[in-house]
Design a protein around this motif. Structure first.
Motif, mmCIF file in Angstrom:
data_model
loop_
_atom_site.group_PDB
_atom_site.id
_atom_site.type_symbol
_atom_site.label_atom_id
_atom_site.label_comp_id
_atom_site.label_asym_id
_atom_site.label_seq_id
_atom_site.Cartn_x
_atom_site.Cartn_y
_atom_site.Cartn_z
ATOM 1 N N UNK A 1 0.838 -1.196 0.000
ATOM 2 C CA UNK A 1 0.000 0.000 0.000
ATOM 3 C C UNK A 1 0.879 1.254 0.000
ATOM 4 N N UNK A 2 1.899 1.231 0.871
ATOM 5 C CA UNK A 2 2.822 2.376 0.913
ATOM 6 C C UNK A 2 3.517 2.550 -0.422
ATOM 7 N N UNK B 1 -2.300 9.406 6.739
ATOM 8 C CA UNK B 1 -3.227 8.583 5.970
ATOM 9 C C UNK B 1 -3.296 7.257 6.692
ATOM 10 N N UNK C 1 1.225 3.931 -3.104
ATOM 11 C CA UNK C 1 1.012 5.350 -2.821
ATOM 12 C C UNK C 1 2.241 6.152 -3.257
ATOM 13 N N UNK D 1 10.524 9.045 -0.158
ATOM 14 C CA UNK D 1 10.446 8.511 1.198
ATOM 15 C C UNK D 1 9.504 7.316 1.238
ATOM 16 N N UNK D 2 8.310 7.475 0.649
ATOM 17 C CA UNK D 2 7.337 6.386 0.669
ATOM 18 C C UNK D 2 7.864 5.177 -0.089
ATOM 19 N N UNK E 1 2.089 18.092 2.326
ATOM 20 C CA UNK E 1 1.784 17.008 1.377
ATOM 21 C C UNK E 1 0.472 16.278 1.663
ATOM 22 N N UNK E 2 -0.192 16.612 2.775
ATOM 23 C CA UNK E 2 -1.322 15.798 3.216
ATOM 24 C C UNK E 2 -2.342 15.523 2.100
ATOM 25 N N UNK F 1 14.296 16.552 7.396
ATOM 26 C CA UNK F 1 13.920 17.765 6.663
ATOM 27 C C UNK F 1 14.911 18.882 6.935
ATOM 28 N N UNK G 1 -3.076 7.982 -2.023
ATOM 29 C CA UNK G 1 -3.383 6.797 -1.233
ATOM 30 C C UNK G 1 -4.735 6.218 -1.624
ATOM 31 N N UNK H 1 -0.942 13.346 -0.803
ATOM 32 C CA UNK H 1 -0.671 11.973 -0.370
ATOM 33 C C UNK H 1 -1.981 11.234 -0.153
ATOM 34 N N UNK I 1 1.106 16.018 10.765
ATOM 35 C CA UNK I 1 1.594 16.673 9.544
ATOM 36 C C UNK I 1 1.045 15.930 8.330
ATOM 37 N N UNK I 2 1.368 14.662 8.256
ATOM 38 C CA UNK I 2 0.797 13.818 7.203
ATOM 39 C C UNK I 2 0.147 12.656 7.914
ATOM 40 N N UNK J 1 8.897 13.410 -0.550
ATOM 41 C CA UNK J 1 7.865 12.564 0.054
ATOM 42 C C UNK J 1 7.654 11.288 -0.733
ATOM 43 N N UNK K 1 5.835 19.912 -0.949
ATOM 44 C CA UNK K 1 6.905 19.553 -0.025
ATOM 45 C C UNK K 1 6.561 19.904 1.407
ATOM 46 N N UNK K 2 5.942 21.060 1.605
ATOM 47 C CA UNK K 2 5.659 21.487 2.976
ATOM 48 C C UNK K 2 4.342 20.909 3.488
#
Lengths: 490, 493
Positions: free
Chosen positions: A330-331, B73, A334, A403-404, A474-475, B142, A482, A478, B70-71, A400, A471-472
């Motif tokens: 899943x990650x 899911x 995404x 990273x994922x 991302x919610x 970061x 997802x 993402x 922050x994030x 991000x 970048x700042x």
């Protein structure tokens, strides 16, 4: 679904209507503006579909409207819009402008339909609708020999890849008796090893791999990107390439949920994809290091980025076939989808900046970038931000998704992919940083300011804003990636 | 309640843009603006430092914590989590103080493209404070990476003759290190269930069996920044080519990032593996100390000599930290924390002086510097005092720090007592250098411009925290004790 229909209609109207307008009024600019309006409208319709449409299948299950399709449609159409806007400045003024915009709209239409395809035949028609106009677009600078070369090379290899895809489709149909993807999955579920299907899967990977520009199916990429008009190269790098990925997700990864490539676990689909991923990123980065021309450098960097995207695909295939690590899968998916979005933005920004340099300075070799920060500060800043983002440096968008992707494989048997990818990321800074050094630290041949046209600045501002903004914060992106990823899991 | 740590790290970053614009309009107003921001930072960090001293957070907990999602899911979450304890509060103070010093020093030493210069320094300050207060691995990474971007331009644009080479080399090393570090952080994330990036929730929960490779990766990542012996080769170029005020920040606080990371992350997250490999890392630390001192002896240039002195000084941090891990005695690690704090000021002052000597005489080549005593009396007086601090003589706090580290080493094994030779060697070559440059008589006709009284006054201020640390080392050591105690508990489990 009605929103998608509206998007299709507005694009089709632009594609068919703009050349007609030319015959009636001979006002090339009007056609260009109308196409831009139509593409913008299509983006709004797709956005509305993302917000209000659920998962719906329609047209006798030819099309499926899901978040995955929305995500890709948004990305490819936004890139098409950016390309359409900056094309206002490129050299094609005169009678060929309407056909340029018509072809662009046709290609956008193809990519839109491809994003939502749920049937192999629909997928193939959309694929061709996307590809055929781009063969012409690649050769649009018909007086320039490189442009002709780009078009010829791209058309021949593109036709080959279409043929391969068609062959894979016919094999699949022969075994399962249907072209509907959901029907194919039902037939394949629980089937023992069948060499025909395995060959078909590999052929699909090869065929889509041409567009995705994964090694060793990347040969056309550097020449075509370099020879094509720069705006069209942006379209290739940021849009049609993504179409290859959505096709692979819709077909290859879907089949991976029910069928493994071979009974031998060493030759599993996961391993094939993982090896392709590492080979692609390594080759792309090594080749990029030695390039002298900016567009070629970007082409190889684009190849390398395709390798990162494949990481998520391989962990997905691994988890589907072993039943382990679903959380990682899943990650990873995404991450892949997020990287596809990010790559479109980052590479779009870099390509358009390179296009402006070619337009204004009349040269595209890396020497032109010496001291660029003084001559074209906004362009130089755009390139610097997009390069750092491509390398995965925080606080920019690319961080991000990488990273994922890295997280998704770090504790699995595919951990070696993460190590290779991280070393590649460090290595890729070799050439990204070198260009930044040229722009900011090296003296240029002059320090005179060069004009940066208004619409280019607007597009740069939007893209750089997106890179830093994602970048700042991302919610939102993402969570969109997802939910798109969860529609890959059947 | 004011989110004081967020203000600390965001204020300079947010002020970078306005500082650029104001400086573009008026130099004077811009300088006041920039220094004003740095002074607010200093006041805030003094408040944080004092609060942590007055009521030290208990072992394993933090003060001034702030947490936001922050994030988030279903499968993945990153928190914005900041906080300070006895390990980070002195470093935050050192960063804020050195930024003020560097800004004041830049007034006369930097004269081109000032708007961008000061904006980048502010960006650097915010990023580095972010590194020290982040308690979430992604947030930490970061800021960790954000630090290098202003530094690349500060070295590459305002540096010396070989600035481009130095900047590229710096960036290549640092970025490779940070990528390797990233592997360790990701492995830590996946190591626990439920997965998390928060350092307080990770500490002590990662299974011992999967700690070894991440420990090694994190040590390489932090070791490049520190730097430790085989990973140091970017440092002499960067430190000598950077303009003096930037070298102050590089040597003073950027190197402390490495030491901080080793204690907070390498030891804090991978304690059992640290215990098993402690001797290896102690050996790396000792090698670094001796290597730095030996190379400094043969250095022909002041800045290169100071760079290697700084390497030797940071070797103490590695040695002391892992001596505590090996022996269970807190002395070494407490010494290491104090050493990071005092090293910031000794190394900073050394590089600032080198900058003034370069400006006043025109060279920092040891053999061409003669009779500084008569040519530039203020600078040479300060040089003597700062060198005394660098060789860990009382009345300077570096004495306490190095004694603690060496005693901590003896607690691990009496044979490590020979490390006491390192301060002796440093003292030897610094005295030799002073005799040759300060106490000699000048060549006929040689002239020099001394630093102004106000600059000398500011430079003397570098010595104040050093002297305070001799008598009141408890200011740092007091709050550090519960941190060290917590880490050693993790190690012994």
């Amino acid at each position: 679904m009605e929103y998608i229909l509206a998007a299709v209609i507005s694009l089709a109207a632009a594609a068919l209507g703009v050349p007609v307008l030319q015959v009636i009024g001979n006002r090339p600019r009007v056609g260009a503006y109308l196409s831009i309006a139509a593409i913008s409208a299509a983006i709004l319709f797709v956005a509305a579909n993302t917000a209000f449409g659920g998962t719906v299948t329609s047209f006798g299950s030819l099309l499926v409207s899901d978040v995955l399709g929305d995500l890709f449609a948004l990305v490819v159409l936004s890139v098409t819009l950016a390309v359409a806007v900056v094309s206002l400045y490129s050299a094609h003024d005169g009678p060929s402008v309407p056909s340029y915009y018509s072809l662009l709209a046709f290609s956008g239409l193809g990519m839109l339909l491809l994003s939502y395809s749920a049937d192999l035949l629909m997928l193939f028609v959309a694929w061709e609708l996307m590809s055929l106009p781009t063969y012409v677009l690649a050769g649009f600078d018909k007086k320039r020999i490189q442009s002709n070369e780009a078009a010829a090379k791209y058309a021949i290899l593109g036709a080959l890849s279409s043929a391969i895809i068609l062959y894979a489709m016919s094999l699949t149909y022969g075994v399962t008796g249907t072209t509907q993807i959901s029907g194919i999955l039902e037939k394949l579920a629980g089937q023992p090893f069948n060499p025909l299907i395995s060959v078909a899967i590999l052929l699909f990977i090869v065929g889509f791999g041409f567009k995705m520009s994964i090694v060793p199916f990347h040969m056309w990429v550097p020449d075509t990107y370099e020879g094509s008009p720069p705006a069209v190269a942006t379209l290739f790098a940021s849009a049609t390439k993504k179409a290859g990925f959505v096709a692979a997700i819709r077909v290859v990864l879907a089949i991976a949920t029910v069928y493994s490539l071979t009974p031998n676990s060493a030759f599993s689909l996961a391993n094939v994809l993982a090896v392709l991923a590492v080979v692609t990123m390594t080759f792309g980065n090594v080749a990029a290091l030695t390039q002298k021309s900016m567009t070629r450098l970007l082409a190889y960097s684009s190849i390398a980025q395709a390798g990162y995207i494949l990481i998520g695909f391989s962990i997905f295939a691994y988890s589907q076939q072993t039943g382990l690590f679903t959380y990682n899968a899943m990650l990873g998916m995404t991450g892949s989808l997020l990287h596809i979005v990010n790559h479109a933005i980052m590479k779009g920004a870099a390509f358009l900046a390179a296009m402006l340099v070619i337009l204004q300075l009349k040269r595209g070799d890396l020497g032109a970038y010496n001291g660029l920060a003084k001559r074209m500060p906004i362009t130089a800043f755009t390139i610097a931000v997009s390069f750092l983002a491509l390398a995965g440096v925080p606080p920019l968008a690319g961080f991000w998704s990488k990273l994922l992707l890295f997280i998704s494989v770090i504790n699995t048997p595919l951990a070696w992919v993460a190590v290779a990818a991280i070393l590649n990321s460090a290595f890729s800074l070799g050439y990204y940083l070198w260009v930044i050094k040229r722009m900011y630290l090296d003296p240029g041949e002059s320090t005179e300011r060069v004009k940066e046209p208004f619409w280019f600045v607007v597009v740069f501002a939007v893209l750089v804003g997106l890179i830093i903004g994602i970048g700042l914060f991302p919610q939102q992106v993402i969570s969109l990636a997802s939910s798109a990823a969860s529609s890959v899991f059947h | 309640m004011i989110p004081i740590l967020s203000v600390l790290l965001l204020l300079p970053i947010a002020s970078a843009g306005p500082a650029y614009l104001v400086l573009g309009k008026s130099r004077k107003a811009g300088l006041w603006f920039t220094i004003g921001v740095a002074l607010i930072e200093l006041a805030l960090s003094l408040y944080v430092f004092y609060s942590v001293y007055a009521s030290a957070p208990a072992a394993g907990s933090y003060a001034f914590t702030e947490q936001y999602s922050w994030v988030s899911i279903s499968t993945f979450g990153v928190n914005y989590l900041v906080g300070v304890d006895g390990l980070s509060s002195p470093l935050v103070l050192a960063a804020a103080l050195l930024t003020v010093f560097a800004l004041v020093g830049s007034r006369r030493l930097v004269d081109s493209k000032e708007p961008a210069y000061y904006a980048l320094i502010l960006l650097f300050e915010g990023a580095i404070i972010g590194v020290f207060v982040s308690l979430n691995l992604v947030l930490f990474y970061f800021f960790w990476d954000l630090v290098m971007i202003p530094m690349f331009f500060l070295i590459g644009v305002w540096g010396g003759d070989r600035k481009k080479y130095a900047a590229m080399k710096f960036m290549m090393f640092i970025i490779t290190g940070s990528m390797i570090l990233l592997l360790a952080l990701l492995a830590a994330y996946m190591g626990v269930t439920p997965t998390t990036f928060d350092i307080p929730s990770l500490a002590g929960r990662i299974p011992a069996g999967i700690q070894y490779l991440p420990l090694l990766a994190s040590f390489i990542g932090f070791g490049i920044k520190l730097p430790v012996f085989p990973l140091h080769s970017w440092l002499p170029d960067a430190y000598t080519q950077a303009p003096a005020p930037v070298a102050v920040l590089l040597a003073g606080v950027q190197s402390a990032m490495g030491g901080y990371g080793i204690i907070r992350i390498s030891i804090g997250l991978f304690p059992q593996a640290s215990y098993v490999w402690a001797w290896g890392f102690m050996a790396v630390g000792i090698t670094t100390m001796f290597y730095g001192a030996f190379v400094a002896i043969v250095s022909k240039d002041l800045r290169s000599m100071f760079a290697y002195t700084s390497i030797a000084g940071m070797g103490f941090v590695v040695f002391g930290s892992f001596a505590s891990v090996a022996s269970g005695s807190p002395l070494g690690m407490e010494g290491a924390i104090l050493q990071m704090f005092v090293h910031a000021f000794t190394a900073g002052a050394l590089f600032m002086l080198a900058g003034y000597i370069q400006k006043g005489i025109g060279t920092t080549d040891v053999s061409s510097l003669k009779g500084l005593r008569t040519l530039i009396p203020r600078t040479s007086t300060l040089l003597v005092f700062v060198c005394a601090a660098a060789m860990a003589l009382p009345p300077f706090g570096s004495f306490v720090a190095e004694v603690l580290v060496v005693v901590g080493g003896i607690a691990a094994s009496p044979y490590t007592a020979f490390t006491i030779l390192v301060p002796v060697m440093i003292g030897g070559y610094l005295l030799w250098m002073i005799r040759k440059t300060v106490l000699s008589s000048p060549d006929g006709g040689a002239t020099g411009t001394d630093m102004q009284g106000i600059d000398a006054g500011v430079l003397a201020l570098y010595l104040v925290p050093l002297i305070i640390m001799l008598f009141f080392s408890v200011l740092v050591l007091g709050p550090a004790a519960p941190v060290v105690q917590h880490l050693l508990q993790l190690v012994s489990h």
